[in-house]
Design a protein around this motif. Structure first.
Motif, PDB file in Angstrom:
ATOM      1  N   THR A 184       1.138  -1.287  -0.313  1.00  0.00           N
ATOM      2  CA  THR A 184      -0.388   0.075  -0.144  1.00  0.00           C
ATOM      3  C   THR A 184       0.596   0.638  -0.440  1.00  0.00           C
ATOM      4  OG1 THR A 184      -1.666   1.385   1.256  1.00  0.00           O
ATOM      5  CG2 THR A 184      -0.269   0.110   2.563  1.00  0.00           C
ATOM      6  N   LEU A 185       0.353   2.163  -0.618  1.00  0.00           N
ATOM      7  CA  LEU A 185       0.910   3.809  -0.560  1.00  0.00           C
ATOM      8  C   LEU A 185       0.149   4.530  -0.343  1.00  0.00           C
ATOM      9  CD1 LEU A 185       2.097   4.570  -4.373  1.00  0.00           C
ATOM     10  CD2 LEU A 185       0.326   3.299  -3.428  1.00  0.00           C
ATOM     11  N   GLY A 186       0.327   6.219  -0.436  1.00  0.00           N
ATOM     12  CA  GLY A 186      -0.011   7.343  -0.368  1.00  0.00           C
ATOM     13  C   GLY A 186      -0.723   7.870   1.034  1.00  0.00           C
ATOM     14  N   ILE A 187      -0.885   8.795   1.422  1.00  0.00           N
ATOM     15  CA  ILE A 187      -1.410   9.689   2.094  1.00  0.00           C
ATOM     16  C   ILE A 187      -2.538   9.975   2.848  1.00  0.00           C
ATOM     17  CG2 ILE A 187      -1.764  12.223   1.025  1.00  0.00           C
ATOM     18  CD1 ILE A 187      -0.058  12.806   3.200  1.00  0.00           C
ATOM     19  N   SER A 188      -3.651   9.277   1.624  1.00  0.00           N
ATOM     20  CA  SER A 188      -4.549   8.918   2.028  1.00  0.00           C
ATOM     21  C   SER A 188      -5.159   8.405   3.570  1.00  0.00           C
ATOM     22  CB  SER A 188      -5.812   8.351   1.120  1.00  0.00           C
ATOM     23  OG  SER A 188      -5.451   6.955   0.881  1.00  0.00           O
ATOM     24  N   THR A 189      -4.593   7.287   3.397  1.00  0.00           N
ATOM     25  CA  THR A 189      -4.534   7.047   5.387  1.00  0.00           C
ATOM     26  C   THR A 189      -4.309   7.782   6.521  1.00  0.00           C
ATOM     27  OG1 THR A 189      -3.747   4.866   4.304  1.00  0.00           O
ATOM     28  CG2 THR A 189      -3.358   5.252   6.579  1.00  0.00           C
ATOM     29  N   VAL A 190      -3.081   8.565   6.263  1.00  0.00           N
ATOM     30  CA  VAL A 190      -2.753   9.961   6.781  1.00  0.00           C
ATOM     31  C   VAL A 190      -4.001  10.405   7.040  1.00  0.00           C
ATOM     32  CG1 VAL A 190      -0.890  11.487   7.738  1.00  0.00           C
ATOM     33  CG2 VAL A 190      -0.236   8.958   6.852  1.00  0.00           C
ATOM     34  N   VAL A 191      -4.427  11.385   5.851  1.00  0.00           N
ATOM     35  CA  VAL A 191      -5.244  12.612   5.605  1.00  0.00           C
ATOM     36  C   VAL A 191      -6.835  11.699   6.468  1.00  0.00           C
ATOM     37  CG1 VAL A 191      -6.789  13.747   4.053  1.00  0.00           C
ATOM     38  CG2 VAL A 191      -4.691  12.809   3.552  1.00  0.00           C
ATOM     39  N   PHE A 192      -7.551  11.086   6.383  1.00  0.00           N
ATOM     40  CA  PHE A 192      -7.981   9.732   7.332  1.00  0.00           C
ATOM     41  C   PHE A 192      -8.065  10.214   8.215  1.00  0.00           C
ATOM     42  CE2 PHE A 192      -9.766   8.402   3.454  1.00  0.00           C
ATOM     43  CZ  PHE A 192     -11.104   8.448   3.492  1.00  0.00           C
ATOM     44  N   GLY A 193      -6.829   9.842   9.150  1.00  0.00           N
ATOM     45  CA  GLY A 193      -6.727  10.357  10.590  1.00  0.00           C
ATOM     46  C   GLY A 193      -6.761  11.455  11.007  1.00  0.00           C
ATOM     47  N   MET A 194      -6.044  12.659  10.024  1.00  0.00           N
ATOM     48  CA  MET A 194      -5.738  13.951  10.238  1.00  0.00           C
ATOM     49  C   MET A 194      -7.361  14.327   9.931  1.00  0.00           C
ATOM     50  SD  MET A 194      -3.363  15.054  11.273  1.00  0.00           S
ATOM     51  CE  MET A 194      -1.332  15.236  10.902  1.00  0.00           C
ATOM     52  N   ALA A 195      -9.114  13.752  10.042  1.00  0.00           N
ATOM     53  CA  ALA A 195      -9.844  14.206   9.724  1.00  0.00           C
ATOM     54  C   ALA A 195     -10.430  13.698  10.469  1.00  0.00           C
ATOM     55  CB  ALA A 195     -10.256  13.692   8.074  1.00  0.00           C
ATOM     56  N   SER A 196     -10.537  12.470  11.135  1.00  0.00           N
ATOM     57  CA  SER A 196     -10.790  11.856  12.145  1.00  0.00           C
ATOM     58  C   SER A 196     -10.021  12.473  13.494  1.00  0.00           C
ATOM     59  CB  SER A 196     -10.579  10.229  12.507  1.00  0.00           C
ATOM     60  OG  SER A 196     -10.403  10.014  14.184  1.00  0.00           O
ATOM     61  N   PHE A 197      -8.976  13.253  13.232  1.00  0.00           N
ATOM     62  CA  PHE A 197      -8.429  13.872  14.596  1.00  0.00           C
ATOM     63  C   PHE A 197      -9.271  15.454  14.870  1.00  0.00           C
ATOM     64  CE2 PHE A 197      -5.552  16.677  16.417  1.00  0.00           C
ATOM     65  CZ  PHE A 197      -4.612  16.336  17.707  1.00  0.00           C
ATOM     66  N   TYR A 198      -9.958  15.705  13.573  1.00  0.00           N
ATOM     67  CA  TYR A 198     -10.160  17.458  13.169  1.00  0.00           C
ATOM     68  C   TYR A 198     -11.379  17.519  13.759  1.00  0.00           C
ATOM     69  CZ  TYR A 198     -12.035  21.529  11.035  1.00  0.00           C
ATOM     70  OH  TYR A 198     -12.227  22.184  10.066  1.00  0.00           O
ATOM     71  N   TYR A 199     -12.404  16.417  13.775  1.00  0.00           N
ATOM     72  CA  TYR A 199     -13.203  16.069  14.430  1.00  0.00           C
ATOM     73  C   TYR A 199     -13.213  15.519  15.812  1.00  0.00           C
ATOM     74  CZ  TYR A 199     -14.726  17.167   9.415  1.00  0.00           C
ATOM     75  OH  TYR A 199     -15.230  17.920   8.249  1.00  0.00           O
ATOM     76  N   PHE A 200     -12.852  15.020  16.420  1.00  0.00           N
ATOM     77  CA  PHE A 200     -13.016  14.717  17.704  1.00  0.00           C
ATOM     78  C   PHE A 200     -12.245  15.736  18.448  1.00  0.00           C
ATOM     79  CE2 PHE A 200     -14.337  10.596  15.685  1.00  0.00           C
ATOM     80  CZ  PHE A 200     -15.635  10.872  16.005  1.00  0.00           C
ATOM     81  N   TYR A 201     -10.753  16.454  18.383  1.00  0.00           N
ATOM     82  CA  TYR A 201     -10.713  16.999  18.749  1.00  0.00           C
ATOM     83  C   TYR A 201     -10.904  18.034  19.468  1.00  0.00           C
ATOM     84  CZ  TYR A 201      -5.838  19.579  20.488  1.00  0.00           C
ATOM     85  OH  TYR A 201      -4.807  20.493  21.500  1.00  0.00           O
ATOM     86  N   LEU A 202     -11.863  18.755  19.014  1.00  0.00           N
ATOM     87  CA  LEU A 202     -12.705  19.354  19.642  1.00  0.00           C
ATOM     88  C   LEU A 202     -13.968  19.352  19.878  1.00  0.00           C
ATOM     89  CD1 LEU A 202     -10.823  22.891  18.377  1.00  0.00           C
ATOM     90  CD2 LEU A 202     -10.518  21.882  20.659  1.00  0.00           C
ATOM     91  N   PRO A 203     -14.672  18.169  20.268  1.00  0.00           N
ATOM     92  CA  PRO A 203     -15.716  17.836  19.730  1.00  0.00           C
ATOM     93  C   PRO A 203     -16.539  18.815  19.634  1.00  0.00           C
ATOM     94  CG  PRO A 203     -15.594  17.273  21.930  1.00  0.00           C
ATOM     95  CD  PRO A 203     -14.309  17.665  21.204  1.00  0.00           C
ATOM     96  N   ILE A 204     -17.520  19.234  20.245  1.00  0.00           N
ATOM     97  CA  ILE A 204     -18.348  19.847  20.305  1.00  0.00           C
ATOM     98  C   ILE A 204     -18.366  21.111  20.259  1.00  0.00           C
ATOM     99  CG2 ILE A 204     -19.141  18.676  22.081  1.00  0.00           C
ATOM    100  CD1 ILE A 204     -18.659  20.664  23.781  1.00  0.00           C
ATOM    101  N   GLU A 205     -17.718  21.546  18.849  1.00  0.00           N
ATOM    102  CA  GLU A 205     -17.313  22.827  18.263  1.00  0.00           C
ATOM    103  C   GLU A 205     -18.405  22.621  17.194  1.00  0.00           C
ATOM    104  OE1 GLU A 205     -15.052  26.426  18.472  1.00  0.00           O
ATOM    105  OE2 GLU A 205     -14.837  25.430  20.545  1.00  0.00           O
ATOM    106  N   THR A 206     -18.575  23.605  16.515  1.00  0.00           N
ATOM    107  CA  THR A 206     -19.307  23.764  15.402  1.00  0.00           C
ATOM    108  C   THR A 206     -19.055  24.346  14.869  1.00  0.00           C
ATOM    109  OG1 THR A 206     -20.775  25.846  16.340  1.00  0.00           O
ATOM    110  CG2 THR A 206     -21.950  23.710  16.568  1.00  0.00           C
ATOM    111  N   TYR A 207     -18.732  23.325  12.978  1.00  0.00           N
ATOM    112  CA  TYR A 207     -18.053  24.266  11.921  1.00  0.00           C
ATOM    113  C   TYR A 207     -18.198  22.781  10.827  1.00  0.00           C
ATOM    114  CZ  TYR A 207     -14.240  21.871  13.979  1.00  0.00           C
ATOM    115  OH  TYR A 207     -13.407  20.632  14.888  1.00  0.00           O
ATOM    116  N   GLY A 208     -17.961  23.579   9.546  1.00  0.00           N
ATOM    117  CA  GLY A 208     -18.576  22.912   8.467  1.00  0.00           C
ATOM    118  C   GLY A 208     -17.142  21.671   8.340  1.00  0.00           C
ATOM    119  N   PHE A 209     -17.650  21.320   7.033  1.00  0.00           N
ATOM    120  CA  PHE A 209     -16.742  19.658   6.933  1.00  0.00           C
ATOM    121  C   PHE A 209     -16.021  20.675   6.201  1.00  0.00           C
ATOM    122  CE2 PHE A 209     -16.202  15.912   6.301  1.00  0.00           C
ATOM    123  CZ  PHE A 209     -15.522  15.385   4.126  1.00  0.00           C
ATOM    124  N   GLY A 210     -14.729  20.558   6.892  1.00  0.00           N
ATOM    125  CA  GLY A 210     -13.171  21.146   6.360  1.00  0.00           C
ATOM    126  C   GLY A 210     -13.178  22.207   5.397  1.00  0.00           C
TER     127      GLY A 210
END
Length: 218
Positions: A126-152
């Motif tokens: 396997t190769l590609g940064i998509s795995t890290v990006v999915f991890g970053m997206a997950s981090f983004y949405y759970f790090y401040l979980p009750i913040e309200t903002y749009g999808f990236g």
């Protein structure tokens, strides 16, 4: 979250620097396939204590131009935002250090999960940064979980962050269950890794989610 749709170069120099490296190494890998093959993650080899560098280097190479462009467009939405969030919390240079730990921690955790699952598949890589990006997206949405903002920065509206994160997990689980996307398991490992890193960096998010789900005031 940054003030604009995406964090600027000034806001997130490390993120854009890493993405520039991804671009450069991927271009070389596409032009010279032998270079790219050496940087892939081979779970069968790693399980036998060989080519362990692939756990980190596989994020920096891609199959072809469409693979590269698609992943970079997705990466720009989340990777700089995570750096901005961490620098905003920890300040420089500590925030930069935490960001690098998160970035490469996601790469390592998801690679180890892939090694466990595919350790007997000698032809799998396997190769590609998509795995890290999915991890970053997950981090983004759970790090401040009750913040309200749009999808990236794409979809506007008052959406509670961890709801978006949970919705993403549901989609990934469905994709894995019904084999809708070949790379879905790897992407799921990345998303789980991002959640783990978010909890490690900011454990309070767990109680914030529980309190919000129980209807308690924040």
């Amino acid at each position: 979250m940054s003030n604009g749709p995406i964090a600027t170069l000034t806001d997130a120099p490390l993120a854009y620097g890493l993405l520039a490296v991804v671009l450069a190494t991927s271009v070389i890998g596409i032009r010279y396939p032998g270079f790219g093959f050496r940087l892939r993650l081979y779970p069968h080899e790693v399980a036998r204590m060989r080519m362990a560098h692939g756990a980190f280097t596989s994020a920096f190479v891609h199959h072809d131009w469409w693979h590269l462009i698609g992943n970079l467009l997705f990466a720009i939405l989340f990777v700089p935002e995570v750096e901005f969030m961490l620098v905003d919390d920890f300040k420089r240079p500590v925030g930069w250090g935490v960001f690098l730990v998160v970035f490469f921690g996601i790469a390592l955790f998801s690679a180890l999960a892939a090694v466990v699952r595919y350790r007997s598949a000698s032809s799998y890589s396997t190769l590609g940064i998509s795995t890290v990006v999915f991890g970053m997206a997950s981090f983004y949405y759970f790090y401040l979980p009750i913040e309200t903002y749009g999808f990236g920065g794409i979809v506007s509206g008052n959406v509670v962050a961890y709801h978006m994160g949970c919705f993403g997990f549901i989609l990934l689980l469905l994709a894995v269950r019904y084999r809708l996307i070949k790379a879905a398991p790897i992407h799921l490992y990345g998303a789980v890794s991002g959640l783990v890193m978010a909890i490690l960096v900011r454990p309070a998010l767990v109680w914030e989610i529980i309190a919000h789900a129980a209807g308690k005031p924040s």
